[in-house]
Enzyme design. Structure first.
Site, PDB file in Angstrom:
ATOM      1  N   PHE A 128     -32.749 -14.621 -22.563  1.00 47.19           N
ATOM      2  CA  PHE A 128     -33.434 -13.816 -21.547  1.00 47.19           C
ATOM      3  C   PHE A 128     -33.502 -14.633 -20.269  1.00 47.19           C
ATOM      4  O   PHE A 128     -34.013 -15.752 -20.269  1.00 47.19           O
ATOM      5  CB  PHE A 128     -34.850 -13.421 -21.988  1.00 47.19           C
ATOM      6  CG  PHE A 128     -35.490 -12.460 -21.026  1.00 47.19           C
ATOM      7  CD1 PHE A 128     -35.278 -11.094 -21.133  1.00 47.19           C
ATOM      8  CD2 PHE A 128     -36.270 -12.923 -19.973  1.00 47.19           C
ATOM      9  CE1 PHE A 128     -35.837 -10.199 -20.222  1.00 47.19           C
ATOM     10  CE2 PHE A 128     -36.835 -12.036 -19.056  1.00 47.19           C
ATOM     11  CZ  PHE A 128     -36.612 -10.677 -19.181  1.00 47.19           C
ATOM     12  N   ASP A 213     -32.418 -23.194 -18.250  1.00 47.47           N
ATOM     13  CA  ASP A 213     -33.507 -22.282 -17.907  1.00 47.47           C
ATOM     14  C   ASP A 213     -34.768 -22.771 -18.622  1.00 47.47           C
ATOM     15  O   ASP A 213     -34.936 -22.565 -19.824  1.00 47.47           O
ATOM     16  CB  ASP A 213     -33.130 -20.858 -18.344  1.00 47.47           C
ATOM     17  CG  ASP A 213     -34.222 -19.836 -18.025  1.00 47.47           C
ATOM     18  OD1 ASP A 213     -35.393 -20.235 -17.877  1.00 47.47           O
ATOM     19  OD2 ASP A 213     -33.906 -18.634 -17.958  1.00 47.47           O
ATOM     20  N   LYS A 242     -43.199 -19.454 -14.457  1.00 50.12           N
ATOM     21  CA  LYS A 242     -44.316 -19.298 -15.409  1.00 50.12           C
ATOM     22  C   LYS A 242     -45.435 -20.326 -15.215  1.00 50.12           C
ATOM     23  O   LYS A 242     -46.292 -20.143 -14.366  1.00 50.12           O
ATOM     24  CB  LYS A 242     -43.767 -19.300 -16.836  1.00 50.12           C
ATOM     25  CG  LYS A 242     -42.962 -18.018 -17.140  1.00 50.12           C
ATOM     26  CD  LYS A 242     -42.695 -17.868 -18.602  1.00 50.12           C
ATOM     27  CE  LYS A 242     -41.854 -16.667 -18.959  1.00 50.12           C
ATOM     28  NZ  LYS A 242     -42.599 -15.413 -19.030  1.00 50.12           N
TER      29      LYS A 242
HETATM   30  N1  PLP Z   1     -36.064 -16.948 -18.028  1.00 44.59           N
HETATM   31  C1  PLP Z   1     -36.805 -17.066 -19.147  1.00 44.59           C
HETATM   32  C2  PLP Z   1     -36.416 -18.055 -20.181  1.00 44.59           C
HETATM   33  C3  PLP Z   1     -37.925 -16.252 -19.332  1.00 44.59           C
HETATM   34  O1  PLP Z   1     -38.649 -16.363 -20.449  1.00 44.59           O
HETATM   35  C4  PLP Z   1     -38.268 -15.315 -18.319  1.00 44.59           C
HETATM   36  C5  PLP Z   1     -39.428 -14.420 -18.502  1.00 44.59           C
HETATM   37  O2  PLP Z   1     -39.888 -14.162 -19.584  1.00 44.59           O
HETATM   38  C6  PLP Z   1     -37.476 -15.236 -17.173  1.00 44.59           C
HETATM   39  C7  PLP Z   1     -36.389 -16.070 -17.057  1.00 44.59           C
HETATM   40  C8  PLP Z   1     -37.801 -14.264 -16.058  1.00 44.59           C
HETATM   41  O3  PLP Z   1     -38.942 -14.675 -15.397  1.00 44.59           O
HETATM   42  P1  PLP Z   1     -39.734 -13.620 -14.445  1.00 44.59           P
HETATM   43  O4  PLP Z   1     -40.288 -12.565 -15.327  1.00 44.59           O
HETATM   44  O5  PLP Z   1     -40.791 -14.471 -13.783  1.00 44.59           O
HETATM   45  O6  PLP Z   1     -38.753 -13.081 -13.459  1.00 44.59           O
END
Ligand code: PLP
Length: 382
Positions: A128, A213, A242
């Site tokens: 994700f 990420d 986050k």
């Molecule tokens: N990358 C990872 C690993 C995530 O867990 C998330 C959100 O859950 C995102 C990217 C996307 O972040 P945002 O919701 O702040 O755009």
């Protein structure tokens, strides 16, 4: 007007309205108390209403909120340097407002760095990476892609932890490999050392960027400052969001200085990125995390929580790192279990149809872990 009437129908109807929080505790609009073992999806790692973050916001709101990126403020550079220090130094930072924006920056940087014709990004099935069109395509969940086709080109996916598949997917137009140290939204599945180390080696051999990420795993959650440290590799690009603001919207993309040099003025930007108020919160978060040794807290509490989950009847497997954990249930429906947990005052999440995710604040106490696990055991017994 209820939340369900006034908002676009992108989320399921919320079961509870929370009005107040303190540390691991939350209270709803009826005055009922909950233990928050989800943290707004791994966001409030220092707990709710943290005084250091509140004081920093109060001070900054009364001093200077925002000036645009045509000018400098005196907060963002200091916070960028804190991030660079934690990542080992030698890099540069771009601030955005969310995780998806941090990944968008990384993807655009990889394309600019790769040059014309070298633009592809390989990520994993089950991953994700966000909900914007590009990060949605980087997200390895084809069912989420379908309603929005055609998506931006240049993304392909390989099976999680399958190094051979990764190698086979590398063609001359690929610029980067994008990985999560633990697939969070995908069900809390950690990467294998073989996969991450192999990805690093392939990136070196083929001249690709390794983008990690760390949006869900970063800043202590896995028991190290960054999830990639579990695998002994050094990424070229790291994305954060986050926990960085403990609830204040902020994202950051860090890159090795020679990689970041691919960007020129005008290549990327964001009105609110690096604004004084959000970076003031992030600065307070990072200072506090260093003061309390957040990774050590996550390691100790993670061990206690893992032991308690493993000892709970009805749990088949416990997976994850530090305080990013999932309990695979033995024959229970995770959604029904999660609803029962909420009714008894424990906030968690059914991350798959058969697994419950736990991501409490890194500051969670032993007593709060014991109380939460008492509720969990009671629900599985019932
Ligand atoms: N990358 C990872 C690993 C995530 O867990 C998330 C959100 O859950 C995102 C990217 C996307 O972040 P945002 O919701 O702040 O755009």
């Amino acid at each position: 007007m209820t939340a369900i009437d006034i908002f676009m129908p992108t989320y399921a109807a919320p079961p509870v309205t929370f009005v107040r929080g303190r540390g691991t505790e939350l209270w709803d609009s009826e005055g009922k108390r909950y233990l928050d073992f989800l943290c707004g999806l791994a966001v409030t790692s220092l707990g709710h209403a943290h005084p250091a973050v509140a004081d920093a916001l109060d001070h900054q709101a009364r001093t200077l909120l925002h000036v645009s990126n045509l000018f400098a403020n005196d907060v963002a550079p200091r916070v960028a340097a804190q991030i660079d220090d934690l990542l080992g130094g030698g890099g540069q930072v771009f601030f955005g407002n969310s995780g998806a924006e941090a990944n968008e920056c990384a993807i655009k940087l990889a394309r600019k760095w790769g040059g014309r014709g070298k633009f592809g990004v390989i990520s994993a099935y089950g991953s994700f990476h966000g909900r914007t069109l590009a990060t949605l395509h980087a997200t390895g969940q084809p069912s989420k892609h379908e309603p929005f086709q055609p998506l931006p080109e240049g993304f392909r996916h390989v099976a999680w932890n399958d190094l051979e598949a990764l190698e086979a997917a590398i063609t001359p137009e690929v610029a980067a490999v994008l990985v999560e140290p633990v697939q969070g939204e995908g069900g809390v599945f950690p990467a294998t050392a073989e996969f991450v180390q192999g990805a690093r080696r392939l990136c070196d051999e083929r001249g690709l960027l390794l983008i990690v990420d760390e949006i869900q795993t970063g800043l202590g959650r896995t028991g190290r400052w960054f999830g990639y440290e579990h695998f002994g590799v050094q990424p070229d690009v790291v994305t954060l969001a986050k926990a960085l603001g403990n609830g204040v919207p902020i994202g950051a993309c860090w890159a090795r200085r020679d990689v970041a040099a691919a960007f020129e003025p005008g290549d990327h930007g964001s009105t609110f990125g690096g604004t004084a108020i959000a970076t003031a919160a992030a600065g307070a978060v990072l200072t506090e995390m260093v003061r309390v040794d957040a990774p050590a807290l996550a390691r100790a509490a993670g061990e206690r929580l893992t032991q308690a989950l493993s000892a709970t009847s009805g749990v088949k497997e416990v997976r994850g790192l530090g305080l990013l954990l999932a309990a695979e249930l033995d024959g229970h429906d995770a959604k029904a279990v999660n609803t029962a947990l909420l009714e008894r005052g424990l906030v968690a999440n059914a991350v798959t149809p058969t697994a419950i995710r736990f991501a409490p604040p890194l500051t969670v106490s032993d007593g709060e872990i014991d109380e939460a696990m008492g509720i969990f055991a009671e629900v599985l017994r019932a």
